[in-house]
Enzyme design. Structure first.
Site, mmCIF file in Angstrom:
data_model
loop_
_atom_site.group_PDB
_atom_site.id
_atom_site.type_symbol
_atom_site.label_atom_id
_atom_site.label_comp_id
_atom_site.label_asym_id
_atom_site.label_seq_id
_atom_site.Cartn_x
_atom_site.Cartn_y
_atom_site.Cartn_z
ATOM 1 N N ASN A 282 -6.509 4.912 8.012
ATOM 2 C CA ASN A 282 -6.128 3.499 7.939
ATOM 3 C C ASN A 282 -6.914 2.849 6.818
ATOM 4 O O ASN A 282 -8.003 3.321 6.460
ATOM 5 C CB ASN A 282 -6.433 2.796 9.266
ATOM 6 C CG ASN A 282 -6.003 1.337 9.257
ATOM 7 O OD1 ASN A 282 -4.917 1.006 8.773
ATOM 8 N ND2 ASN A 282 -6.843 0.446 9.764
ATOM 9 N N ASN B 47 0.838 -1.217 0.000
ATOM 10 C CA ASN B 47 0.000 0.000 0.000
ATOM 11 C C ASN B 47 0.867 1.259 0.000
ATOM 12 O O ASN B 47 0.521 2.246 -0.643
ATOM 13 C CB ASN B 47 -0.947 0.005 1.199
ATOM 14 C CG ASN B 47 -2.214 -0.773 0.905
ATOM 15 O OD1 ASN B 47 -3.041 -0.327 0.123
ATOM 16 N ND2 ASN B 47 -2.355 -1.936 1.504
ATOM 17 N N GLU C 224 -7.612 -2.043 -2.699
ATOM 18 C CA GLU C 224 -6.917 -1.144 -1.755
ATOM 19 C C GLU C 224 -5.932 -0.259 -2.489
ATOM 20 O O GLU C 224 -5.844 0.945 -2.232
ATOM 21 C CB GLU C 224 -6.129 -1.957 -0.711
ATOM 22 C CG GLU C 224 -6.980 -2.697 0.274
ATOM 23 C CD GLU C 224 -6.127 -3.467 1.282
ATOM 24 O OE1 GLU C 224 -5.039 -3.004 1.652
ATOM 25 O OE2 GLU C 224 -6.560 -4.548 1.702
ATOM 26 N N ASP D 285 -9.978 0.025 14.225
ATOM 27 C CA ASP D 285 -10.959 -0.067 13.120
ATOM 28 C C ASP D 285 -12.288 0.606 13.438
ATOM 29 O O ASP D 285 -13.341 0.174 12.968
ATOM 30 C CB ASP D 285 -11.230 -1.551 12.768
ATOM 31 C CG ASP D 285 -9.960 -2.294 12.401
ATOM 32 O OD1 ASP D 285 -9.055 -1.673 11.831
ATOM 33 O OD2 ASP D 285 -9.894 -3.505 12.692
ATOM 34 N N HIS E 83 -8.522 -0.894 5.971
ATOM 35 C CA HIS E 83 -8.831 -2.212 6.535
ATOM 36 C C HIS E 83 -9.380 -3.083 5.395
ATOM 37 O O HIS E 83 -10.177 -2.597 4.593
ATOM 38 C CB HIS E 83 -9.882 -2.059 7.652
ATOM 39 C CG HIS E 83 -10.228 -3.362 8.299
ATOM 40 N ND1 HIS E 83 -9.409 -3.965 9.228
ATOM 41 C CD2 HIS E 83 -11.294 -4.185 8.145
ATOM 42 C CE1 HIS E 83 -9.961 -5.104 9.619
ATOM 43 N NE2 HIS E 83 -11.100 -5.252 8.983
#
Ligand code: GRF
Length: 239
Positions: free
Chosen positions: A107, A16, A179, A150, A109
């Site tokens: 973030n 990522n 992602e 999360d 997830h």
């Protein structure tokens, strides 16, 4: 022109991180930020190698893996980091840091939160839980970070179909593709000021107007997927 200074925290391979670096490079002068720091709690994280290859400053954070490492808040301050993107970072962020980066820390997830998230839900466990529940869709959720794993406000989710015969690896790979396309776009939008957390804890954005995107078609190639995604999101804000 001063650009937003982005810090990326990663514990693993850093695919990522790479997607963020590549996307910002592709945007060129239209990008809203630069990755100025990659920090990891693991001295052997692949993400640190990727940072070195890209000429980005690196830091090793104090942890059981790196008792001599630096404290997170010191590193972020030393590099004058404006926003933080977690990219496979496997440690809880201290609440002093989540407080000082309130509305400035993201973030990604690998499932559709609030389902399949929370303490202990990472890596293969997430995908096994999705398959075990017989869910027809999974996909990445990009969210603000708060004190709870999360839990922060969701900015964007890209549903990805779960296909017959999927095992956790096949599903993980499909979600990771999504992602890599979605996360860098949210990071750039936050860097450019087009994603904000208001006083009520709601997401405000012109590009990410509603969190749920149309379901990804995994048969399409990445270039076509990126075009579809940009069309669904609308044009990025110009600075
Ligand atoms: C991704 O699956 C992401 O959703 C999760 O951690 C993984 C990181 O992978 N938060 P990589 O290190 O970016 O390849």
């Amino acid at each position: 022109m001063t650009r937003c200074r982005i810090g990326v925290l990663a514990s693993g391979g850093g695919s990522n991180l790479q997607a963020i670096l590549d996307h910002l490079a592709r945007l060129g002068d239209a990008r809203h930020g630069d990755v100025v720091l990659v920090a990891s709690n693991r001295p052997d994280a692949g993400a640190l190698e990727r940072a070195a290859r890209a000429g980005v400053d690196r830091a090793v954070l104090r942890s059981p893996h790196a008792p001599d490492g630096e404290a997170l808040d010191d590193v972020l301050a030393r590099h004058a980091v404006d926003i933080v993107a977690l990219a496979g970072y496997m440690r809880l962020i201290p609440s002093s840091v989540t407080r000082s980066y309130h509305g400035r820390m993201l973030n990604v997830h690998p499932a559709l939160l609030p389902e399949f998230g929370g303490t202990g839900m990472y890596g293969g466990r997430v995908h096994r839980a999705v398959l075990g529940a017989g869910a027809p869709l999974s996909g990445p959720s990009v969210h603000f970070v708060d004190e709870v794993y999360d839990h922060g406000a969701v900015i964007a989710q890209w549903p990805v179909p779960v296909l017959p015969g999927d095992d956790e690896h096949a599903l993980a790979a499909r979600v990771l593709r999504a992602e890599h396309l979605l996360y860098p776009r949210v990071v750039d939008a936050l860097a450019g000021g087009d994603v904000r957390l208001d006083a009520e804890g709601r997401v405000q954005s012109e590009r990410f107007t509603s969190p749920r995107l149309p379901t990804m078609d995994p048969m399409l190639d990445d270039v076509t997927l990126a075009i579809r995604l940009d069309a669904a999101l609308g044009p990025p804000l110009r600075r």
